[in-house]
Design an enzyme around this catalytic site. Structure first.
Site, PDB file in Angstrom:
ATOM      1  N   VAL A   1      87.309 -22.207 200.649  1.00  0.00           N
ATOM      2  CA  VAL A   1      87.382 -23.397 201.284  1.00  0.00           C
ATOM      3  C   VAL A   1      87.187 -23.471 202.708  1.00  0.00           C
ATOM      4  O   VAL A   1      87.582 -23.020 203.584  1.00  0.00           O
ATOM      5  CB  VAL A   1      89.142 -23.782 201.374  1.00  0.00           C
TER       6      VAL A   1
ATOM      7  N   LYS B   1      74.128 -38.455 196.686  1.00  0.00           N
ATOM      8  CA  LYS B   1      74.626 -39.729 196.156  1.00  0.00           C
ATOM      9  C   LYS B   1      74.493 -40.796 197.368  1.00  0.00           C
ATOM     10  O   LYS B   1      74.147 -41.954 197.047  1.00  0.00           O
ATOM     11  CB  LYS B   1      76.164 -39.691 195.772  1.00  0.00           C
TER      12      LYS B   1
ATOM     13  N   HIS C   1      41.259 -17.953 171.383  1.00  0.00           N
ATOM     14  CA  HIS C   1      42.172 -18.890 170.730  1.00  0.00           C
ATOM     15  C   HIS C   1      43.432 -18.480 170.352  1.00  0.00           C
ATOM     16  O   HIS C   1      43.672 -18.915 169.219  1.00  0.00           O
ATOM     17  CB  HIS C   1      41.326 -19.809 169.856  1.00  0.00           C
TER      18      HIS C   1
ATOM     19  N   GLU D   1      36.432 -15.375 180.303  1.00  0.00           N
ATOM     20  CA  GLU D   1      37.167 -16.450 181.121  1.00  0.00           C
ATOM     21  C   GLU D   1      38.238 -15.667 181.873  1.00  0.00           C
ATOM     22  O   GLU D   1      38.454 -15.950 183.313  1.00  0.00           O
ATOM     23  CB  GLU D   1      37.821 -17.259 180.191  1.00  0.00           C
TER      24      GLU D   1
END
Length: 604
Positions: A141, A215, A356, A418
């Site tokens: 706290v 908020k 692919h 690639e």
């Protein structure tokens, strides 16, 4: 000790602290009271707002209360606003604190953040000055108090809100900078921490402040990411924070707490779920890269990394480092993942070439350069423009071969790729490979054999499954034919079986001597996949082995007999068809070894 009032988490209660004692007045009972208060607390009605002035009779209350009000008023005078800073990630904190102070903002902070700000020579007040309470319950706290949340949530244009916080001596808080305990980093340590340590790293006060500020973003700016500090200071220095920035920061704040809560929920379910699918789940994802387009130019796309606990430290393409080349595309990511996942499934030095998402070339050799050449030879036409993956580091010699190797189809055309992906590169190898092409994408990724969970979207929902992580070492190859496979044939069957699980169904692979000779993928019927695989294997099919990802529903005049007639020496399939005996009889007729695995490897 000063007199303080709070409604904290129970609106029905008021807490008064005086000379070390407290009284809690609620609809049920008075728990304790300082002597000077207890004498007045003959009944619940005695402690109403009308009776509060009598508390001034307690010697220590009024003077300290007045002092607190005086400090707050003095601090507020001459400041443009107040900023509350409480961060776990302290990167950029010093610069932020100095910038806020230069913009004439009063700083309030907690714990380690306050110490860091003080060490930077920037004036800062501790949050206890707002709440009148010290941190308590081992730090659980700190900020859960109206002195903090009232100052954040009060709508400035609402007279009732402003009157309420004035009545309770609460000042507004205009900027909230908070990020949360490193929960993910804590609970994913190896070995895992004790359960109690995980619980203690669940942040409570931080999310509450973040959500409150988000908020009320019409009046309060909330920042959770150090990357946004510079823009915050720029806008504050200009005199006003724009509505658009406050809204964007509010969205980011809620996403921050949502991702955090997802990780906490995932961890707790892991403690109690017993391996069952969670009744509800969310996956925290973070944008890694905006992509030019998806599979096709008219489709929008982006790439996200998975922030769930299950993915912590797992490696793979998502966390790869790109050393060179054009930016990755949507299809690049899919193909690179397919290639590297297949390659990392092999324990021995291996090269995999994918087109692919299907492996068109696979070879295992002690010499990785030889493995690369054999992988290309399997299907040089498909390999051109493909993705090359290795499960060992690339050295200068291999890099030079990748750069200069000519296509086996004509012996002249330099092979084009690639992507090249590997777990590492020597400095010399990396420099040589960069010289192949400015466009060649060179990725370095931590090894990632098939593991974890898989999520796949269908319209209106998601499918989840575990990875297909069974390897040939986990499977019993049962001979069901009269012909017994040789040790070499069994080794080739295991190799073909490891390959076939990475090929789209219906899948057939033909292999020999730890190299793929041909594969058939994605056909609606198994016969056609078999024909394609045998066609690619060519004359090399004689004495080779064949693997099928699922059982053969028919054998005579079908896939099994076609393979036997072509010269295949051994076949592996899962078994389980009502016509399994036909496959056995067919192989017996042609003297071909047949084994069943009891495991299917569909891949859709």
């Amino acid at each position: 000790m000063a007199l303080h009032t709070t409604r904290a988490l129970q609106p029905s209660a008021q807490l008064f602290c005086s000379a070390g004692a407290a009284v809690v007045v609620s609809a049920r009972r008075i728990r304790t009271a300082a002597p000077c208060v207890r004498d007045q607390a003959q009944s619940r009605s005695a402690l109403t707002r009308q009776s509060l002035p009598s508390l001034a009779a307690c010697p220590s209350t009024t003077s300290i209360r007045a002092a607190r009000m005086s400090v707050m008023a003095a601090a507020a005078a001459g400041s443009k606003g107040r900023a509350l800073l409480s961060v776990s990630d302290k990167s950029g904190l010093e610069e932020l604190a100095k910038g806020l102070a230069a913009a004439d903002y009063e700083l309030v902070s907690t714990g380690g953040s306050a110490k860091a700000i003080e060490a930077a020579g920037v004036p800062v007040r501790k949050v206890e000055d707002l709440t009148g309470f010290p941190e308590m319950l081992d730090g659980r706290v700190k900020t859960l108090h109206p002195g903090v949340h009232g100052g954040i949530l009060a709508i400035r244009s609402n007279p009732e809100h402003m009157a309420a916080i004035k009545q309770h001596d609460i000042s507004t808080i205009d900027v909230v900078v908070v990020n949360l305990y490193p929960f993910r980093a804590t609970v994913t340590k190896s070995p895992p921490p004790p359960f109690a340590d995980g619980v203690e790293n669940i942040d409570i006060g931080g999310p509450a402040m973040i959500r409150a500020a988000a908020k009320n973003h019409g009046d309060v700016t909330v920042v959770v990411d150090p990357a946004d500090y510079a823009e915050l200071l720029t806008q504050l220095t200009a005199g006003e924070v724009s509505e658009d920035f406050r809204k964007r920061m509010a969205w980011k704040a809620y996403q921050h707490t949502a991702s955090y809560d997802s990780q906490v929920a995932e961890w707790l379910w892991g403690q109690v779920g017993g391996g069952e699918p969670a009744p509800e789940m969310s996956v925290p994802m973070k944008l890694a890269q905006g992509l030019r387009y998806g599979e096709n130019p008219h489709q929008a796309a982006a790439f996200y990394t998975d922030g769930s606990l299950a993915e912590a430290g797992k490696g793979g393409i998502a966390t790869a480092v790109q050393h060179h080349g054009k930016e990755m595309s949507y299809n690049n990511y899919l193909d690179a993942d397919a290639a590297y996942s297949c390659c990392c499934d092999f324990k021995e030095p291996t090269c995999v070439i994918v087109k692919h998402t299907n492996p068109c070339g696979v070879a295992t050799r002690d010499d990785l350069l030889e493995a690369y050449r054999l992988a290309v030879i399997a299907d040089p036409v498909s390999a051109f423009g493909g993705i090359v993956a290795f499960n060992r580091p690339v050295d200068e010699k291999l890099a030079r071969e990748l750069r200069e190797y000519r296509s086996p189809t004509d012996g002249e055309t330099r092979m084009f790729y690639e992507i090249v992906v590997a777990p590492g590169y020597t400095p010399e190898g990396l420099e040589v490979l960069k010289g192949k092409s400015k466009a060649l994408r060179i990725l370095e990724a931590a090894p990632r054999p098939p593991s974890g969970r898989s999520l796949r979207q269908v319209a209106g929902g998601w499918l989840m499954q575990g990875a297909d992580d069974l390897s040939p070492e986990d499977i019993t190859f049962t001979v069901v034919s009269e012909k017994q496979p040789t040790e070499q044939q069994l080794s080739d069957l295991r190799f073909a079986w490891r390959c076939v699980k990475h090929v789209k169904s219906n899948a057939i692979t033909v292999a020999k001597d730890n190299k793929l000779l041909g594969m058939g993928s994605g056909q609606p019927n198994r016969v056609k996949s078999t024909q394609i695989a045998m066609e690619k294997a060519g004359e090399d099919i004689k004495g080779a082995v064949l693997a099928s990802d699922a059982f053969f529903p028919f054998s005579w005049g079908d896939s099994v007999e076609m393979a036997c007639q072509a010269g295949v020496a051994a076949i592996a399939h899962p078994g389980g068809s009502i016509r399994d005996q036909d496959a056995i009889d067919c192989c017996n007729k042609y003297g071909v070894a047949l084994v069943t695995t009891g495991v299917r490897h569909f891949k859709h």
